[in-house]
Design a protein around this motif. Structure first.
Motif, PDB file in Angstrom:
ATOM      1  N   ARG A 371       0.939  -1.260   0.086  1.00  0.00           N
ATOM      2  CA  ARG A 371      -0.028   0.193  -0.145  1.00  0.00           C
ATOM      3  C   ARG A 371       0.831   0.963   0.005  1.00  0.00           C
ATOM      4  O   ARG A 371       0.432   2.198  -0.659  1.00  0.00           O
ATOM      5  CB  ARG A 371      -0.983   0.042   1.059  1.00  0.00           C
ATOM      6  CG  ARG A 371      -2.098   0.912   1.088  1.00  0.00           C
ATOM      7  CD  ARG A 371      -3.140   0.725   2.220  1.00  0.00           C
ATOM      8  NE  ARG A 371      -3.632  -0.706   1.777  1.00  0.00           N
ATOM      9  CZ  ARG A 371      -4.442  -1.319   2.900  1.00  0.00           C
ATOM     10  NH1 ARG A 371      -4.712  -0.572   4.154  1.00  0.00           N
ATOM     11  NH2 ARG A 371      -4.998  -2.429   2.567  1.00  0.00           N
ATOM     12  N   TRP A 372       2.009   1.346   0.834  1.00  0.00           N
ATOM     13  CA  TRP A 372       3.265   2.595   0.849  1.00  0.00           C
ATOM     14  C   TRP A 372       3.492   2.463  -0.637  1.00  0.00           C
ATOM     15  O   TRP A 372       3.639   3.686  -0.997  1.00  0.00           O
ATOM     16  CB  TRP A 372       4.050   2.061   2.054  1.00  0.00           C
ATOM     17  CG  TRP A 372       3.284   2.580   3.051  1.00  0.00           C
ATOM     18  CD1 TRP A 372       3.069   1.286   4.120  1.00  0.00           C
ATOM     19  CD2 TRP A 372       3.014   3.608   3.872  1.00  0.00           C
ATOM     20  NE1 TRP A 372       2.510   1.710   5.251  1.00  0.00           N
ATOM     21  CE2 TRP A 372       2.827   3.125   5.246  1.00  0.00           C
ATOM     22  CE3 TRP A 372       3.282   4.898   3.799  1.00  0.00           C
ATOM     23  CZ2 TRP A 372       2.384   3.912   6.248  1.00  0.00           C
ATOM     24  CZ3 TRP A 372       2.894   5.920   4.662  1.00  0.00           C
ATOM     25  CH2 TRP A 372       2.351   5.249   5.848  1.00  0.00           C
ATOM     26  N   ILE A 373       3.912   1.616  -1.154  1.00  0.00           N
ATOM     27  CA  ILE A 373       4.415   1.470  -2.648  1.00  0.00           C
ATOM     28  C   ILE A 373       3.398   2.005  -3.677  1.00  0.00           C
ATOM     29  O   ILE A 373       3.875   2.715  -4.286  1.00  0.00           O
ATOM     30  CB  ILE A 373       5.164   0.083  -2.900  1.00  0.00           C
ATOM     31  CG1 ILE A 373       6.038  -0.383  -2.111  1.00  0.00           C
ATOM     32  CG2 ILE A 373       5.433   0.174  -4.236  1.00  0.00           C
ATOM     33  CD1 ILE A 373       6.652  -1.787  -2.089  1.00  0.00           C
ATOM     34  N   GLY A 374       2.239   1.719  -3.370  1.00  0.00           N
ATOM     35  CA  GLY A 374       1.089   2.085  -4.408  1.00  0.00           C
ATOM     36  C   GLY A 374       1.104   3.581  -4.263  1.00  0.00           C
ATOM     37  O   GLY A 374       1.142   4.615  -5.430  1.00  0.00           O
ATOM     38  N   GLY A 375       1.137   4.058  -3.028  1.00  0.00           N
ATOM     39  CA  GLY A 375       0.923   5.675  -2.775  1.00  0.00           C
ATOM     40  C   GLY A 375       2.200   6.287  -3.494  1.00  0.00           C
ATOM     41  O   GLY A 375       2.021   7.213  -3.960  1.00  0.00           O
ATOM     42  N   ALA A 376       3.307   5.682  -3.423  1.00  0.00           N
ATOM     43  CA  ALA A 376       4.370   6.414  -3.771  1.00  0.00           C
ATOM     44  C   ALA A 376       4.302   6.363  -5.472  1.00  0.00           C
ATOM     45  O   ALA A 376       4.884   7.303  -5.997  1.00  0.00           O
ATOM     46  CB  ALA A 376       5.675   5.820  -3.189  1.00  0.00           C
TER      47      ALA A 376
END
Length: 395
Positions: A371-376
């Protein structure tokens, strides 16, 4: 075409924008019809469902038609921009949404086939990016390379078909544009045909929608998987509602809709570019690629929401392999790598390679932080668009 008075210019712009928007809806309609009825025709005629599923899971036929239409209209710069921009958008704009929409407590779990195909995509992307930046003295070299890329795509499809026939992998669950939008008769017809032979189910199918747990980990759908009949639900033996000729005709209608809408997109895009005086590459990299990858963004969002990590990867990886092998091969074979205007630059190629590296690392090592990677990735895509307009192309 815009040398008249201001009213004439405004009307021409409005017409081009309307044509562009309308063509997107026709494109989606055509893609749905083509995918749905191709699957049914394959089931009726005994053609490999696995191969049909592969070609609809990650194929970008609409992108290929846009490329061919752009070449026919001598706008090859628009074509190269659309290929590279769509490949970037599939990762930073679509794959990222799937990561963000995932609601499970545990991180996404990507299977072995997802890792293999993401690594293959990375290798292909690095090679194609290097060849794109390379400017050989002999123009015929790029034509030969284009032929090799088309052959690579053929080998890719053949290898998947062979692996499926050997039982090493199974057929895709979803498709590039396969959704419930076709509705009614066609979806029930697909269900009826599945009684005799497996068909490619619509993406919204409830079958196997709940991921199983193995050894305490969430096991998601594989990159390529089969349609599994629920043991608690008996098969329904219903006669097909339509004839084979009907589905063959609808398949042709869908393909013609894809061709017509893609030509309209190319024509309208050229007119908009001419009106605003921006480069074909910029429009292709940002606007046209954003529009033509809308189906991928929808599928990625739903696959992430339902925990189908395999479909999420198949949608992105398959689409980019199609773009960078067949579409780029057709472009180079037709133009010798010489474009009517600008080409993509090292910054855009660097973003393409970098985003592919991020996808591969996520599939191999970064699932728990998905999820953090998706936001980035989404933030990176917005930054990429801004930099394109403000710094790279300086509009």
């Amino acid at each position: 075409m815009f040398n008249g008075d201001s009213n004439s210019n405004s009307e021409s712009l409005l017409f081009s924008l309307t044509t562009f928007t309308t063509a997107l809806f026709v494109l989606e309609f055509g893609a749905d019809k083509f995918v749905d009825h191709t699957a049914i025709v394959a089931a009726r005629t005994g053609v490999s469902q696995a191969l049909i599923g592969l070609l609809t899971a990650g194929a970008e036929w609409e992108e290929l038609v846009v490329v061919v239409a752009s070449i026919a209209r001598h706008r090859s710069s628009l074509a190269i921009g659309n290929i590279v921009g769509s490949a970037v958008s599939n990762i930073l704009g679509a794959f990222s949404l799937g990561l963000l929409f995932y609601k499970g407590r545990d991180g996404l779990v990507f299977d072995r086939s997802s890792r293999i195909y993401s690594a293959l995509l990375l290798g292909l992307t690095v090679v194609v990016a290097a060849l794109t930046a390379w400017k050989p003295a002999d123009r015929g070299v790029k034509r030969a390379v284009g032929g090799v890329l088309c052959a690579v795509f053929a080998v890719y499809v053949a290898s998947i078909a062979w692996a499926i026939s050997r039982g090493k992998i199974t057929a895709p669950e979803g498709s590039d544009s396969d959704s419930d939008s076709d509705g009614g008769g066609d979806s029930s017809e697909a269900t009826s045909d599945s009684d005799e032979e497996q068909t490619v189910r619509p993406f919204g199918s409830s079958v196997d929608s709940t991921p199983a747990r193995t050894n305490g980990n969430l096991e998601t759908s594989p990159l390529l998987q089969t349609d599994i009949q629920s043991p608690t639900k008996p098969r329904r033996n219903r006669p097909p509602r339509h004839t084979l000729w009907y589905h063959a005709a609808m398949l042709i209608v869908g393909f013609l809709a894809i061709c017509a809408s893609s030509y309209q997109l190319s024509y309208a895009a050229s007119a908009i570019v001419d009106f605003f005086g921006i480069s074909d590459v910029l429009f292709g990299v940002v606007v046209l690629s954003l529009a033509t990858t809308l189906p991928e963004k929808f599928i990625a969002s739903i696959s992430g929401l339902r925990g189908h990590a395999g479909i999420l990867v198949a949608n992105t990886v398959g689409s980019n392999i199609f773009l960078l092998s067949l579409c780029m091969g057709v472009l180079w074979s037709s133009t010798d790598g010489e474009y009517d205007g600008e080409s993509v630059n090292n910054v855009e190629l660097g973003v393409l390679v970098g985003s592919t590296v991020a996808l591969t690392l996520t599939v191999w090592f970064g699932a728990r932080w998905s999820r953090w990677i998706g936001g980035a990735m989404v933030a990176g895509y917005v930054a990429f668009i801004v930099v394109e307009f403000v710094v790279v192309r300086k509009v």
